[in-house]
Design an enzyme around this catalytic site. Structure first.
Site, PDB file in Angstrom:
ATOM      1  N   ASP A   1       0.853  -1.188   0.000  1.00 49.74           N
ATOM      2  CA  ASP A   1       0.000   0.000   0.000  1.00 49.74           C
ATOM      3  C   ASP A   1       0.892   1.242   0.000  1.00 49.74           C
ATOM      4  O   ASP A   1       2.002   1.217   0.543  1.00 49.74           O
ATOM      5  CB  ASP A   1      -0.920   0.041   1.217  1.00 49.74           C
ATOM      6  CG  ASP A   1      -2.200   0.815   0.936  1.00 49.74           C
ATOM      7  OD1 ASP A   1      -3.253   0.179   0.778  1.00 49.74           O
ATOM      8  OD2 ASP A   1      -2.145   2.057   0.820  1.00 49.74           O
TER       9      ASP A   1
ATOM     10  N   ARG B   1     -24.976  14.612  -7.434  1.00 54.49           N
ATOM     11  CA  ARG B   1     -23.565  14.750  -7.799  1.00 54.49           C
ATOM     12  C   ARG B   1     -23.346  14.538  -9.291  1.00 54.49           C
ATOM     13  O   ARG B   1     -23.977  13.680  -9.900  1.00 54.49           O
ATOM     14  CB  ARG B   1     -22.738  13.688  -7.043  1.00 54.49           C
ATOM     15  CG  ARG B   1     -22.553  14.016  -5.615  1.00 54.49           C
ATOM     16  CD  ARG B   1     -21.540  13.210  -4.858  1.00 54.49           C
ATOM     17  NE  ARG B   1     -21.364  11.806  -5.156  1.00 54.49           N
ATOM     18  CZ  ARG B   1     -20.810  10.944  -4.283  1.00 54.49           C
ATOM     19  NH1 ARG B   1     -20.403  11.356  -3.100  1.00 54.49           N
ATOM     20  NH2 ARG B   1     -20.650   9.691  -4.601  1.00 54.49           N
TER      21      ARG B   1
ATOM     22  N   SER C   1     -15.318  -2.331 -11.437  1.00 53.93           N
ATOM     23  CA  SER C   1     -16.370  -1.511 -10.834  1.00 53.93           C
ATOM     24  C   SER C   1     -17.642  -1.515 -11.669  1.00 53.93           C
ATOM     25  O   SER C   1     -17.608  -1.387 -12.894  1.00 53.93           O
ATOM     26  CB  SER C   1     -15.892  -0.065 -10.686  1.00 53.93           C
ATOM     27  OG  SER C   1     -16.984   0.778 -10.374  1.00 53.93           O
ATOM     28  N   SER C   2     -18.770  -1.599 -10.968  1.00 56.71           N
ATOM     29  CA  SER C   2     -20.092  -1.530 -11.602  1.00 56.71           C
ATOM     30  C   SER C   2     -20.291  -0.214 -12.342  1.00 56.71           C
ATOM     31  O   SER C   2     -21.172  -0.116 -13.197  1.00 56.71           O
ATOM     32  CB  SER C   2     -21.166  -1.659 -10.531  1.00 56.71           C
ATOM     33  OG  SER C   2     -21.077  -0.557  -9.628  1.00 56.71           O
TER      34      SER C   2
ATOM     35  N   ASN D   1     -20.820  -1.429  -5.223  1.00 57.10           N
ATOM     36  CA  ASN D   1     -20.962  -0.679  -3.965  1.00 57.10           C
ATOM     37  C   ASN D   1     -20.733  -1.544  -2.715  1.00 57.10           C
ATOM     38  O   ASN D   1     -21.669  -1.861  -1.983  1.00 57.10           O
ATOM     39  CB  ASN D   1     -22.332   0.014  -3.913  1.00 57.10           C
ATOM     40  CG  ASN D   1     -22.400   1.151  -4.920  1.00 57.10           C
ATOM     41  OD1 ASN D   1     -22.528   0.935  -6.132  1.00 57.10           O
ATOM     42  ND2 ASN D   1     -22.250   2.367  -4.431  1.00 57.10           N
TER      43      ASN D   1
ATOM     44  N   ASP E   1       4.355   2.333  -4.051  1.00 56.38           N
ATOM     45  CA  ASP E   1       3.369   2.917  -4.947  1.00 56.38           C
ATOM     46  C   ASP E   1       3.378   2.127  -6.252  1.00 56.38           C
ATOM     47  O   ASP E   1       4.426   1.994  -6.897  1.00 56.38           O
ATOM     48  CB  ASP E   1       3.763   4.386  -5.196  1.00 56.38           C
ATOM     49  CG  ASP E   1       2.677   5.149  -5.914  1.00 56.38           C
ATOM     50  OD1 ASP E   1       1.822   4.511  -6.570  1.00 56.38           O
ATOM     51  OD2 ASP E   1       2.685   6.395  -5.824  1.00 56.38           O
TER      52      ASP E   1
ATOM     53  N   LYS F   1     -11.498   2.485 -14.499  1.00 56.21           N
ATOM     54  CA  LYS F   1     -11.718   1.110 -14.058  1.00 56.21           C
ATOM     55  C   LYS F   1     -11.986   0.202 -15.258  1.00 56.21           C
ATOM     56  O   LYS F   1     -11.555  -0.954 -15.305  1.00 56.21           O
ATOM     57  CB  LYS F   1     -12.885   1.052 -13.068  1.00 56.21           C
ATOM     58  CG  LYS F   1     -12.476   1.385 -11.655  1.00 56.21           C
ATOM     59  CD  LYS F   1     -11.612   0.245 -11.098  1.00 56.21           C
ATOM     60  CE  LYS F   1     -11.308   0.344  -9.647  1.00 56.21           C
ATOM     61  NZ  LYS F   1     -10.479  -0.767  -9.172  1.00 56.21           N
TER      62      LYS F   1
ATOM     63  N   TYR G   1     -13.563   8.039 -13.268  1.00 56.92           N
ATOM     64  CA  TYR G   1     -13.325   6.832 -12.469  1.00 56.92           C
ATOM     65  C   TYR G   1     -13.835   5.593 -13.208  1.00 56.92           C
ATOM     66  O   TYR G   1     -13.136   4.570 -13.303  1.00 56.92           O
ATOM     67  CB  TYR G   1     -14.022   6.971 -11.112  1.00 56.92           C
ATOM     68  CG  TYR G   1     -14.055   5.700 -10.300  1.00 56.92           C
ATOM     69  CD1 TYR G   1     -12.903   5.196  -9.711  1.00 56.92           C
ATOM     70  CD2 TYR G   1     -15.243   4.982 -10.146  1.00 56.92           C
ATOM     71  CE1 TYR G   1     -12.930   4.007  -8.981  1.00 56.92           C
ATOM     72  CE2 TYR G   1     -15.286   3.808  -9.413  1.00 56.92           C
ATOM     73  CZ  TYR G   1     -14.122   3.324  -8.839  1.00 56.92           C
ATOM     74  OH  TYR G   1     -14.153   2.157  -8.125  1.00 56.92           O
TER      75      TYR G   1
ATOM     76  N   GLY H   1      -5.285   4.388   1.574  1.00 53.28           N
ATOM     77  CA  GLY H   1      -5.265   3.294   2.552  1.00 53.28           C
ATOM     78  C   GLY H   1      -4.836   3.812   3.914  1.00 53.28           C
ATOM     79  O   GLY H   1      -4.285   4.910   4.028  1.00 53.28           O
TER      80      GLY H   1
HETATM   81  C1  UD2 Z   1     -19.297   3.812  -7.517  1.00 51.88           C
HETATM   82  C2  UD2 Z   1     -19.579   2.397  -8.036  1.00 51.88           C
HETATM   83  C3  UD2 Z   1     -19.108   1.377  -7.009  1.00 51.88           C
HETATM   84  C4  UD2 Z   1     -17.639   1.598  -6.620  1.00 51.88           C
HETATM   85  C5  UD2 Z   1     -17.522   3.025  -6.102  1.00 51.88           C
HETATM   86  C6  UD2 Z   1     -16.110   3.400  -5.675  1.00 51.88           C
HETATM   87  C7  UD2 Z   1     -21.647   2.753  -9.303  1.00 51.88           C
HETATM   88  C8  UD2 Z   1     -23.086   2.434  -9.423  1.00 51.88           C
HETATM   89  N1  UD2 Z   1     -21.010   2.239  -8.246  1.00 51.88           N
HETATM   90  O1  UD2 Z   1     -20.076   3.993  -6.369  1.00 51.88           O
HETATM   91  O2  UD2 Z   1     -19.271   0.055  -7.503  1.00 51.88           O
HETATM   92  O3  UD2 Z   1     -16.800   1.371  -7.719  1.00 51.88           O
HETATM   93  O4  UD2 Z   1     -17.935   3.955  -7.129  1.00 51.88           O
HETATM   94  O5  UD2 Z   1     -16.102   4.667  -5.106  1.00 51.88           O
HETATM   95  O6  UD2 Z   1     -21.086   3.426 -10.137  1.00 51.88           O
HETATM   96  N2  UD2 Z   1     -24.263   9.849  -1.605  1.00 51.88           N
HETATM   97  C9  UD2 Z   1     -25.051  10.618  -0.765  1.00 51.88           C
HETATM   98  N3  UD2 Z   1     -24.484  11.161   0.355  1.00 51.88           N
HETATM   99  C10 UD2 Z   1     -23.174  10.973   0.685  1.00 51.88           C
HETATM  100  C11 UD2 Z   1     -22.369  10.181  -0.188  1.00 51.88           C
HETATM  101  C12 UD2 Z   1     -22.953   9.636  -1.320  1.00 51.88           C
HETATM  102  O7  UD2 Z   1     -26.250  10.840  -1.027  1.00 51.88           O
HETATM  103  O8  UD2 Z   1     -22.729  11.498   1.700  1.00 51.88           O
HETATM  104  C13 UD2 Z   1     -24.908   9.232  -2.783  1.00 51.88           C
HETATM  105  C14 UD2 Z   1     -24.171   9.434  -4.083  1.00 51.88           C
HETATM  106  O9  UD2 Z   1     -24.533  10.629  -4.716  1.00 51.88           O
HETATM  107  C15 UD2 Z   1     -24.629   8.185  -4.859  1.00 51.88           C
HETATM  108  C16 UD2 Z   1     -24.803   7.119  -3.780  1.00 51.88           C
HETATM  109  O10 UD2 Z   1     -24.911   7.825  -2.552  1.00 51.88           O
HETATM  110  O11 UD2 Z   1     -25.884   8.402  -5.472  1.00 51.88           O
HETATM  111  C17 UD2 Z   1     -23.623   6.176  -3.686  1.00 51.88           C
HETATM  112  O12 UD2 Z   1     -22.412   6.944  -3.651  1.00 51.88           O
HETATM  113  P1  UD2 Z   1     -20.997   6.305  -3.318  1.00 51.88           P
HETATM  114  O13 UD2 Z   1     -19.980   7.380  -3.421  1.00 51.88           O
HETATM  115  O14 UD2 Z   1     -21.077   5.519  -2.073  1.00 51.88           O
HETATM  116  O15 UD2 Z   1     -20.794   5.241  -4.454  1.00 51.88           O
HETATM  117  P2  UD2 Z   1     -21.038   5.246  -6.090  1.00 51.88           P
HETATM  118  O16 UD2 Z   1     -22.431   4.777  -6.347  1.00 51.88           O
HETATM  119  O17 UD2 Z   1     -20.548   6.473  -6.704  1.00 51.88           O
END
Ligand code: UD2
Length: 312
Positions: A32, A271, A118-119, A171, A54, A146, A142, A37
């Site tokens: 790491d 976002r 990643s999904s 997720n 790294d 990925k 991102y 991390g």
């Molecule tokens: C993406 C990928 C996931 C993983 C991750 C790594 C998708 C569907 N999923 O996750 O598999 O690779 O990236 O980071 O692309 N949110 C809030 N409040 C907060 C934080 C987040 O409402 O304080 C919302 C955010 O806008 C989103 C959801 O929660 O709609 C999930 O956000 P996230 O950052 O946990 O993960 P996501 O879906 O971008």
């Protein structure tokens, strides 16, 4: 000589895979750079050989891969919004680093590499659930990074005959996930805030949904992917998920019950680069790995809340 290398072992997924391998009596090396991390995540992994390094540095990759049989490549700069702010850093840590790991693995005669995809690669296409044969449609830098790394995995399987296996994570959440950054996963942030009696922020209307996947199921998918016969999995990509989806609002309501939080969320603008719905079809992982998610969402959230309450 370590049999397994876990990259990103200071992150919560890498840490959890390493812990399970050690519990099974395996010899493990971890690497790491601590960009995201955390050193605290190495507590309990003292039996592991640790290298600070790294993966953007090819020499560090060569040291890490020397003598290894199987690599779990978990290191990344995870986060959609972080990549919107700094796409170059995301590319360095997700694409360049992955290519370096592949080159070093080939040089060291590594048998198999299991990669954390990643999904987000599926993007915002309307069809649900997401199946592996669907065309990818990355939105954020991102997601693009990925996906590029996935293609490198597949390419090295095809041109060099390496046993690469891509698991597209959906997720992932659970104990050890860092709740402390604005770039942290939503459930880690929600657990921390709600346990502290603070209102979490929902970006958008809360009706976006995710196939939230518990860490234990992801560990299991990785170990199955490392052990499966090459004829079944080499060069393959498959979803690693629960196969169900919950809206953020529903999830908030379950967490309210589990944490005892009494308030309401704060709503803010959606976002940039965010995806509306995410839901995996997991039949390919079932078929190729015999993978089956084992922990219900509520139980997984309960265990996660307990961990943030006691251990974080
Ligand atoms: C993406 C990928 C996931 C993983 C991750 C790594 C998708 C569907 N999923 O996750 O598999 O690779 O990236 O980071 O692309 N949110 C809030 N409040 C907060 C934080 C987040 O409402 O304080 C919302 C955010 O806008 C989103 C959801 O929660 O709609 C999930 O956000 P996230 O950052 O946990 O993960 P996501 O879906 O971008």
């Amino acid at each position: 000589m370590a049999k397994y290398l876990v990259t990103g072992v200071g992150g919560f997924i890498g840490r959890s895979i390493a812990a399970e391998l050690l519990a099974r009596g395996e010899s493990v090396r971890g690497i790491d750079s601590f960009i995201t991390g955390r050193r605290a995540n190495l507590v309990g992994l003292e039996a592991m050989e640790f290298q600070e390094g790294d993966l953007a540095d090819p020499a560090a990759c060569a040291r890490a891969c020397a003598g290894v049989d199987t690599v779990f490549h978990e290191a990344a700069l995870a986060s959609v919004p972080r990549s919107v702010v700094d796409p170059v850093a995301t590319n360095v840590n997700c694409v360049d680093a992955t290519l370096n790991v592949l080159v070093a693995s080939r040089g060291a005669g590594v048998r198999r590499i299991v990669f954390a995809g990643s999904s987000s690669a599926y993007g915002d296409t309307p069809t649900l659930p997401k199946r592996e044969e669907m065309l990818p449609n990355p939105i954020s830098p991102y997601a693009a990074a990925k996906l590029a790394a996935e293609y490198y995995m597949r390419s090295f399987a095809r041109v060099y005959g390496m046993e690469t296996v891509v698991l597209r994570y959906f997720n992932v959440f659970g104990p050890y996930q860092d709740p402390g950054s604005t770039y942290s996963g939503v459930l880690a942030i929600f657990c921390r805030k709600m346990l502290a009696g603070e209102a979490p922020t929902i970006y958008g209307d809360g009706q976006q949904s995710r196939d939230f996947t518990y860490i234990d199921d992801v560990i299991n998918a990785n170990l199955l992917a490392a052990a499966a016969p090459a004829e079944k999995v080499a060069g393959q990509m498959m979803n690693a998920a629960t196969g169900a989806r919950y809206t953020l609002r529903e999830t908030f309501d379950i967490l309210k019950d589990l944490t005892g939080f009494k308030g309401e969320p704060v709503f803010a603008e959606a976002r940039t680069g965010d995806i509306r719905h995410s839901h995996a079809d997991i039949s390919l992982a079932r078929k190729l790995l015999g993978y089956e998610p084992k922990v219900s969402f509520r139980e997984a959230l309960r265990r996660t809340v307990e961990w943030y309450k006691n251990g974080a």
